[in-house]
Design an enzyme around this catalytic site. Sequence first.
Site, PDB file in Angstrom:
ATOM      1  N   LYS A  52      25.523 -28.511 -24.299  1.00  0.00           N
ATOM      2  CA  LYS A  52      26.843 -29.009 -23.745  1.00  0.00           C
ATOM      3  C   LYS A  52      26.686 -29.758 -22.465  1.00  0.00           C
ATOM      4  O   LYS A  52      27.308 -30.898 -22.271  1.00  0.00           O
ATOM      5  CB  LYS A  52      27.807 -27.595 -23.287  1.00  0.00           C
ATOM      6  CG  LYS A  52      28.083 -26.791 -24.357  1.00  0.00           C
ATOM      7  CD  LYS A  52      28.765 -25.574 -24.198  1.00  0.00           C
ATOM      8  CE  LYS A  52      28.917 -24.629 -25.743  1.00  0.00           C
ATOM      9  NZ  LYS A  52      29.507 -23.067 -25.334  1.00  0.00           N
ATOM     10  N   GLN A  96      29.611 -18.706 -20.855  1.00  0.00           N
ATOM     11  CA  GLN A  96      28.967 -18.753 -22.050  1.00  0.00           C
ATOM     12  C   GLN A  96      28.903 -17.065 -22.475  1.00  0.00           C
ATOM     13  O   GLN A  96      28.488 -16.358 -21.509  1.00  0.00           O
ATOM     14  CB  GLN A  96      27.491 -19.272 -22.195  1.00  0.00           C
ATOM     15  CG  GLN A  96      26.914 -19.416 -23.212  1.00  0.00           C
ATOM     16  CD  GLN A  96      27.602 -20.234 -24.447  1.00  0.00           C
ATOM     17  OE1 GLN A  96      28.270 -21.300 -23.997  1.00  0.00           O
ATOM     18  NE2 GLN A  96      27.342 -19.866 -25.763  1.00  0.00           N
ATOM     19  N   ASP A 119      37.736 -23.319 -23.264  1.00  0.00           N
ATOM     20  CA  ASP A 119      37.108 -22.657 -24.422  1.00  0.00           C
ATOM     21  C   ASP A 119      38.459 -21.874 -24.771  1.00  0.00           C
ATOM     22  O   ASP A 119      38.497 -21.347 -26.169  1.00  0.00           O
ATOM     23  CB  ASP A 119      36.587 -21.569 -23.882  1.00  0.00           C
ATOM     24  CG  ASP A 119      34.955 -21.738 -23.944  1.00  0.00           C
ATOM     25  OD1 ASP A 119      34.608 -22.250 -24.871  1.00  0.00           O
ATOM     26  OD2 ASP A 119      34.083 -20.966 -23.546  1.00  0.00           O
TER      27      ASP A 119
HETATM   28  N1  GUN Z   1      29.361 -18.055 -27.515  1.00  0.00           N
HETATM   29  C1  GUN Z   1      29.441 -18.199 -28.765  1.00  0.00           C
HETATM   30  N2  GUN Z   1      30.365 -19.252 -28.812  1.00  0.00           N
HETATM   31  C2  GUN Z   1      30.931 -19.584 -27.772  1.00  0.00           C
HETATM   32  C3  GUN Z   1      31.581 -20.365 -27.312  1.00  0.00           C
HETATM   33  O1  GUN Z   1      32.538 -21.248 -28.178  1.00  0.00           O
HETATM   34  N3  GUN Z   1      32.111 -20.396 -26.092  1.00  0.00           N
HETATM   35  C4  GUN Z   1      31.728 -19.523 -25.088  1.00  0.00           C
HETATM   36  N4  GUN Z   1      31.889 -19.754 -23.696  1.00  0.00           N
HETATM   37  N5  GUN Z   1      30.573 -18.859 -25.548  1.00  0.00           N
HETATM   38  C5  GUN Z   1      30.203 -18.674 -26.670  1.00  0.00           C
END
Ligand code: GUN
Length: 295
Positions: A52, A96, A119
């Site tokens: 990211k 995350q 998110d």
């Molecule tokens: N863990 C697995 N998928 C995601 C996601 O799309 N966003 C976040 N913040 N954590 C994750």
Amino acid sequence: MQILDGKLVSAAIKAQLADKVTELKALGQKVPHLAAILVGNNPASETYVASKVKSCAEIGYHSTLLRFDEKISEKHLLDNITLLNENADIDGILVQLPLPKHINEEVVINTIDPSKDVDGFHPVNVGKMVSGLPTFIPATPYGIMLMLEHYNVPTKGKHAVVIGRSHIVGTPVSILLSRNSNPGNCTVTLTHSHTPNLKELCLQADIIVAAIGRPNFVTADMVKEGAVIVDVGINRIEDASKKSGFRLVGDVDYNAVAEKCSFITPVPGGVGPMTIAALLKNTYHAAVGQKGNMN
Ligand code: GUN
């Protein structure tokens, strides 16, 4: 059979966003700034967050990565989120997941300012999504919809079977696929660990979204000829022949299923890169104060 190439589509979306960053700069406006929080050393989370942050740099966004020891107190984490909420230079915040057991994910998500929740996990944004109001759509389901749109995959009137009901993928993608939109207008069956007749349901599916997190779970005998397969799984399988000691496989037995279907997403290179592209789109919309790209 056509491969739904997430790398290709995500590169196209990233190129569009890079152009938008150039426009913002030409107008003397700030560029989008994403803050990512990573707690602990979960290897998969490390990889996702690194990806990211790298993608932000590729398209000219600013990013800030805050890393914390897995023993961080919930209070300290919440205080840091509050600082990001109050920092006018930060447009998007993502924490995350998963978080260590002693931290309450719900409390953490509720602390993120909904206008920075790229998110789309905050209950305010989930509520807006369910109501069909403009908001941030969670990145993986949003990426799946962008992929279906890009390849003009027919969805209207189709039966979609979603395997897995997580808040991150299964539940939101089932809502998006059932919307009166294109892509959308599917009849959706959302299945989970208590669904007794999964194979029979899958055999009726025109579209299968596999988001269960079990390697090679969807086998060829569960798939109707000509079905569309969206594989959300990213599972690490031990593989001594690889330098890393593992390889990635999806939730779908790719080689056998690919022979039967009309479209399929590979793993890696399918839904994964689309998730990042969707997150970057959300971050752009957070920065310029527009939401609702799915509405
Ligand atoms: N863990 C697995 N998928 C995601 C996601 O799309 N966003 C976040 N913040 N954590 C994750």
